[in-house]
Scaffold this motif. Structure first.
Motif, short mmCIF file in Angstrom:
data_model
loop_
_atom_site.label_atom_id
_atom_site.label_comp_id
_atom_site.label_asym_id
_atom_site.label_seq_id
_atom_site.Cartn_x
_atom_site.Cartn_y
_atom_site.Cartn_z
N UNK A 240 4.68 -46.19 69.15
CA UNK A 240 4.75 -45.48 67.47
C UNK A 240 5.30 -44.37 67.53
N UNK A 241 6.27 -44.77 66.86
CA UNK A 241 7.40 -43.26 66.88
C UNK A 241 6.70 -41.95 66.68
N UNK A 242 4.84 -41.84 66.05
CA UNK A 242 5.14 -40.20 66.25
C UNK A 242 4.26 -40.27 67.58
N UNK A 243 4.80 -40.62 68.73
CA UNK A 243 4.48 -40.33 70.04
C UNK A 243 5.95 -39.71 70.76
N UNK A 244 5.78 -38.65 71.73
CA UNK A 244 6.95 -38.93 72.36
C UNK A 244 7.10 -39.04 74.07
N UNK A 245 7.45 -39.51 74.97
CA UNK A 245 7.90 -40.08 75.68
C UNK A 245 7.77 -38.99 77.41
N UNK A 246 6.91 -38.56 77.85
CA UNK A 246 7.53 -37.80 78.86
C UNK A 246 7.18 -38.83 80.19
N UNK B 223 12.31 -40.36 53.45
CA UNK B 223 12.16 -41.02 54.78
C UNK B 223 11.14 -40.62 55.81
N UNK B 224 11.19 -39.35 56.30
CA UNK B 224 9.88 -39.07 57.15
C UNK B 224 9.26 -39.62 57.69
N UNK B 225 8.30 -39.48 55.84
CA UNK B 225 7.09 -39.92 55.65
C UNK B 225 7.38 -41.87 55.96
N UNK B 226 8.29 -42.24 55.51
CA UNK B 226 7.91 -43.76 55.49
C UNK B 226 8.09 -43.89 57.04
N UNK B 227 8.71 -43.53 57.52
CA UNK B 227 9.13 -43.78 58.97
C UNK B 227 7.75 -44.16 59.48
N UNK B 228 6.61 -43.07 59.63
CA UNK B 228 5.61 -43.09 60.63
C UNK B 228 4.36 -43.87 59.76
N UNK B 229 5.09 -44.29 59.07
CA UNK B 229 3.69 -44.95 57.84
C UNK B 229 2.92 -46.14 58.30
N UNK B 230 2.92 -46.70 59.81
CA UNK B 230 1.96 -47.86 60.19
C UNK B 230 1.29 -47.65 61.15
#
Ligand code: ZN
Length: 412
Positions: free
Chosen positions: A338-344, A115-122
């Motif tokens: 993009x789920x690779x980014x955290x929002x501050x 899963x962890x791998x596919x979530x960031x696929x795009x």
């Protein structure tokens, strides 16, 4: 399963056409098959939750027997291959919720699922190249009513790109029933999933597809001679076969599989005029804004030095051209961060920070740093407009930089 999918389906063993065994349990919704038994000259195969299961592994045979007894729910559970009753109940409960996300259901499938791998696929480099190559080749090889297939397509990330290529929904083929189910529910809605083994003859009619794609999977297949032949057999005479992210045996790779050297990939597809490309060079063209140039072969030194390769095979000359990259401004799903980014958040602004989920991910997909900025400061009002179906001018630049992505609805 749509009737036109049944019409291109063939038994992987006898090659025969499949028909619904009307004396067995079967259920339709409109003209689509939901649950049924299909028969050919030699075998019977189940269709469960709209997904034909075209192999004879133990779980498939057990599921077929359950379906013949009228228990479609038990047959479905058998194919999800969850370890125990509690995991199955957790998954089924999550699946019943219309608000469940791709991420939640992947988590419910347990830690063995990738899963962890596919979530960031795009936004990973493998996908970025595969998406551009597939769209470029499809523009030449797939007509408005043409058909495409994503072989070993997993949970349908690249299948999603194929949805844009034709009015006929693409087929996604994979051995994992759970991934196919996720593909149709979330990643590539309306795609046609077919459960089958890439190490066996493919369960499709010859020349049925204008585009046959296999991405980031070919090196995991042991019977490569067979798969290459099968991909060419099911491709139309004027169609194209594309293998993206094939690992290079001469370079180290963290999840190598059973890779081949560059020449050997080309030789497997020799009868269909293949060209082999360096993935790194193609990524450079894409990150540079295009065009994606398939007209010039990459030299042997570039291929030898690259950990991953792209193979395009076609008898059509117009597949091998330099094509501009297009950036749509309307989402197939919805534009989100993009789920690779955290929002501050910080007052009227917010800082988006790139966070790789693990060291392993960074090792495998670190090339994403060449186009994903470490930090991006944005206006919080612009973010408040997300999720959005269309890109406002203020967000278009973030989409171009892949900070904002067109993601499936309910993705995370
Ligand atoms: Zn058969």
């Amino acid at each position: 399963m749509r009737p036109d999918t049944l019409s291109v389906l063939r038994c992987p063993y006898c090659g025969g056409r499949l028909e619904v065994v009307t004396s067995s349990f079967h259920r339709y919704e409109g003209d689509e098959i939901v649950d049924a038994i299909l028969g050919c000259h030699c075998c019977v195969f189940p269709v469960i939750a709209g997904i034909p299961v075209m192999h004879l592994e133990a779980a498939a045979v057990a599921a077929r027997r359950l379906l013949e007894g009228g228990d479609a729910a038990a047959a479905f559970r058998k194919l999800l291959a969850l370890d125990d009753e509690a995991s199955a109940l957790t998954f089924e409960e999550a699946a019943r919720s219309p608000d469940a996300t791709y991420r939640q259901l992947v988590d419910a499938l347990g830690p063995k699922f990738e899963g962890g791998y596919f979530l960031f696929r795009f936004s990973d480099p493998t996908y970025v190249v595969a998406d551009a190559v597939v769209r470029g080749v499809a523009a030449a090889a797939v007509g408005r009513n043409g058909r495409a297939i994503d072989v070993c397509g997993g949970s349908g990330h690249l299948t999603r790109s194929l949805l844009d290529c034709s009015t006929t929904p693409p087929i996604v083929a994979d051995l994992s029933f759970a991934k196919l189910w996720l593909a149709r529910r979330f990643t590539a809605p309306a795609c046609q999933p077919v459960c089958c083994d890439g190490n066996a003859p493919l369960p499709f009619a010859q020349r049925a597809f204008d585009l046959v794609v296999c991405s980031d999977a070919f090196h995991y297949i042991w019977t490569k001679r067979l798969l290459a032949s099968e991909m060419m057999r099911i491709a139309a005479d004027r169609g194209a076969v594309v293998v993206t992210h094939a690992h290079n045996a001469n370079q180290w790779n963290p999840s190598a599989g059973m890779p081949l050297p560059p020449d050997a990939y080309g030789e497997l597809f020799a009868e269909m005029d293949p060209r082999v490309y360096s993935e790194r060079q193609l990524l450079g063209q894409i990150v540079g804004g295009g065009p994606l140039d398939l007209s010039r072969p990459h030299d042997a030194a570039a291929l030898a030095a690259d950990p991953a390769l792209t193979i395009v095979a076609s008898r059509r000359a117009d597949v091998f051209r330099a094509a501009p990259l297009t950036t749509p401004t309307t989402a197939r799903g919805e534009y989100r961060i993009n789920p690779l980014y955290a929002v501050e958040p910080d007052g009227d602004r917010a800082t988006l920070r790139l966070r790789f989920p693990s060291e392993d991910y960074e090792e495998e997909y670190g090339a994403a740093r060449t186009y994903l900025a470490d930090d991006v400061v944005v206006d919080r009002r612009a973010l408040a407009a997300l999720p959005a179906a269309r890109l406002s001018p203020g967000l278009a630049d973030l989409a171009r930089r892949r900070v904002i992505l067109d993601l499936p609805k309910n993705y995370y």
